[in-house]
Write a protein that holds these residues in place. Structure first.
Motif, PDB file in Angstrom:
ATOM      1  N   ILE A  35       0.840  -1.205   0.000  1.00 41.78           N
ATOM      2  CA  ILE A  35       0.000   0.000   0.000  1.00 41.78           C
ATOM      3  C   ILE A  35       0.872   1.252   0.000  1.00 41.78           C
ATOM      4  O   ILE A  35       0.595   2.220  -0.723  1.00 41.78           O
ATOM      5  N   LEU A  36       1.958   1.247   0.783  1.00 47.10           N
ATOM      6  CA  LEU A  36       2.877   2.390   0.777  1.00 47.10           C
ATOM      7  C   LEU A  36       3.481   2.603  -0.607  1.00 47.10           C
ATOM      8  O   LEU A  36       3.562   3.736  -1.087  1.00 47.10           O
ATOM      9  N   SER A  37       3.894   1.517  -1.245  1.00 46.70           N
ATOM     10  CA  SER A  37       4.460   1.639  -2.595  1.00 46.70           C
ATOM     11  C   SER A  37       3.428   2.173  -3.573  1.00 46.70           C
ATOM     12  O   SER A  37       3.726   3.059  -4.385  1.00 46.70           O
ATOM     13  N   LEU A  38       2.216   1.651  -3.509  1.00 48.10           N
ATOM     14  CA  LEU A  38       1.161   2.131  -4.408  1.00 48.10           C
ATOM     15  C   LEU A  38       0.902   3.619  -4.212  1.00 48.10           C
ATOM     16  O   LEU A  38       0.706   4.362  -5.183  1.00 48.10           O
ATOM     17  N   ALA A  39       0.906   4.074  -2.970  1.00 51.49           N
ATOM     18  CA  ALA A  39       0.700   5.499  -2.691  1.00 51.49           C
ATOM     19  C   ALA A  39       1.860   6.325  -3.252  1.00 51.49           C
ATOM     20  O   ALA A  39       1.635   7.381  -3.867  1.00 51.49           O
ATOM     21  N   GLN A  40       3.086   5.849  -3.068  1.00 48.50           N
ATOM     22  CA  GLN A  40       4.256   6.569  -3.580  1.00 48.50           C
ATOM     23  C   GLN A  40       4.243   6.659  -5.099  1.00 48.50           C
ATOM     24  O   GLN A  40       4.701   7.644  -5.673  1.00 48.50           O
ATOM     25  N   TRP A  41       3.737   5.623  -5.742  1.00 48.57           N
ATOM     26  CA  TRP A  41       3.678   5.604  -7.203  1.00 48.57           C
ATOM     27  C   TRP A  41       2.484   6.384  -7.752  1.00 48.57           C
ATOM     28  O   TRP A  41       2.296   6.452  -8.967  1.00 48.57           O
ATOM     29  N   GLY A  42       1.636   6.914  -6.880  1.00 49.41           N
ATOM     30  CA  GLY A  42       0.463   7.665  -7.324  1.00 49.41           C
ATOM     31  C   GLY A  42      -0.699   6.787  -7.749  1.00 49.41           C
ATOM     32  O   GLY A  42      -1.640   7.264  -8.382  1.00 49.41           O
ATOM     33  N   GLU A  43      -0.658   5.509  -7.400  1.00 53.82           N
ATOM     34  CA  GLU A  43      -1.733   4.587  -7.770  1.00 53.82           C
ATOM     35  C   GLU A  43      -2.959   4.717  -6.862  1.00 53.82           C
ATOM     36  O   GLU A  43      -4.054   4.320  -7.239  1.00 53.82           O
ATOM     37  N   LEU A  44      -2.756   5.242  -5.659  1.00 47.82           N
ATOM     38  CA  LEU A  44      -3.862   5.500  -4.738  1.00 47.82           C
ATOM     39  C   LEU A  44      -4.069   7.009  -4.672  1.00 47.82           C
ATOM     40  O   LEU A  44      -3.117   7.772  -4.830  1.00 47.82           O
ATOM     41  N   PRO A  45      -5.307   7.447  -4.437  1.00 46.60           N
ATOM     42  CA  PRO A  45      -5.553   8.890  -4.406  1.00 46.60           C
ATOM     43  C   PRO A  45      -4.800   9.564  -3.262  1.00 46.60           C
ATOM     44  O   PRO A  45      -4.628   8.973  -2.187  1.00 46.60           O
ATOM     45  N   ALA A  46      -4.349  10.779  -3.517  1.00 45.31           N
ATOM     46  CA  ALA A  46      -3.686  11.555  -2.469  1.00 45.31           C
ATOM     47  C   ALA A  46      -4.738  11.903  -1.416  1.00 45.31           C
ATOM     48  O   ALA A  46      -5.750  12.521  -1.718  1.00 45.31           O
ATOM     49  N   SER A  47      -4.513  11.456  -0.226  1.00 41.86           N
ATOM     50  CA  SER A  47      -5.469  11.684   0.863  1.00 41.86           C
ATOM     51  C   SER A  47      -4.730  11.518   2.176  1.00 41.86           C
ATOM     52  O   SER A  47      -3.782  10.735   2.266  1.00 41.86           O
ATOM     53  N   ASP A  48      -5.183  12.228   3.175  1.00 42.17           N
ATOM     54  CA  ASP A  48      -4.554  12.064   4.486  1.00 42.17           C
ATOM     55  C   ASP A  48      -5.180  10.912   5.264  1.00 42.17           C
ATOM     56  O   ASP A  48      -4.738  10.596   6.359  1.00 42.17           O
ATOM     57  N   ARG A  49      -6.207  10.273   4.684  1.00 44.32           N
ATOM     58  CA  ARG A  49      -6.862   9.133   5.335  1.00 44.32           C
ATOM     59  C   ARG A  49      -7.109   8.034   4.305  1.00 44.32           C
ATOM     60  O   ARG A  49      -7.196   8.289   3.118  1.00 44.32           O
TER      61      ARG A  49
END
Length: 178
Positions: free
Chosen positions: A40-54
């Motif tokens: 999940i951290l990698s997906l967030a870093q790659w921009g695969e998950l929406p930018a969100s604080d939650r």
């Protein structure tokens, strides 16, 4: 909708999943939860998950009798372990259940799995307002979590139910893809 598998279902991963689920090896939950968290951290870093604080992790539903026979809901345990690693901005929302009349999916083909789960995935209770965007701000992004993706029937039904209920499902993560 994107679905990401952290590994292929085989070798050590298959052994770990089977041992966790079928042999009550709860000591594997933190290890496998860490695998999910790292993914999940990698997906967030790659921009695969929406930018969100939650972020909300919704475990795919497990039949009640299966959870009882396994000493608990292993998918929810994995999601909780991942959330613990990811920190306070990530919460687990065990929102889904499977109707008692569904069959065990082992041995069923794709069509039979889909038919078996059609209309069988339900909400435990109405979704929290944060997941449907009620109140201040946009809805918290939702990621469905499962252990193994074989045909995609369980994840598809989970996503369908959550979206019909107003959740902003952005993807699914699974430990292993078969």
């Amino acid at each position: 909708m994107p679905v990401w598998a952290m590994a292929r279902y085989g070798g050590p991963m298959a052994s770990a999943v089977v041992n966790l689920k079928e042999h009550r090896r709860r000591d594997l939950a933190p290890v496998l939860g860490r695998v999910l968290a790292d993914g999940i951290l990698s997906l967030a870093q790659w921009g695969e998950l929406p930018a969100s604080d939650r972020l909300a992790l919704v475990p795919a539903p497990t039949r009640a009798w299966a959870a009882r026979s396994r000493g608990g809901d292993t998918v929810t345990a994995l999601a909780r372990e991942a959330a613990d690693v990811l920190g306070g901005r990530v919460r687990v929302v065990p929102a889904l259940v499977t109707a008692a009349w569904t069959r065990d999916s082992a041995g069923l083909g794709a069509g039979a799995r889909g038919a078996n789960l059609a209309g069988a995935v339900r909400l435990r209770r109405p979704l929290p307002s944060a997941l449907v965007g009620a109140g201040a701000g946009p809805a918290v992004p939702v990621v469905v979590v499962d252990d193994v993706l074989t045909t995609g029937a369980t994840v598809a039904q989970a996503v369908r139910r959550l979206r019909r209920s107003g959740a902003a499902v952005t993807g699914a993560v699974v430990l292993a893809g078969a």
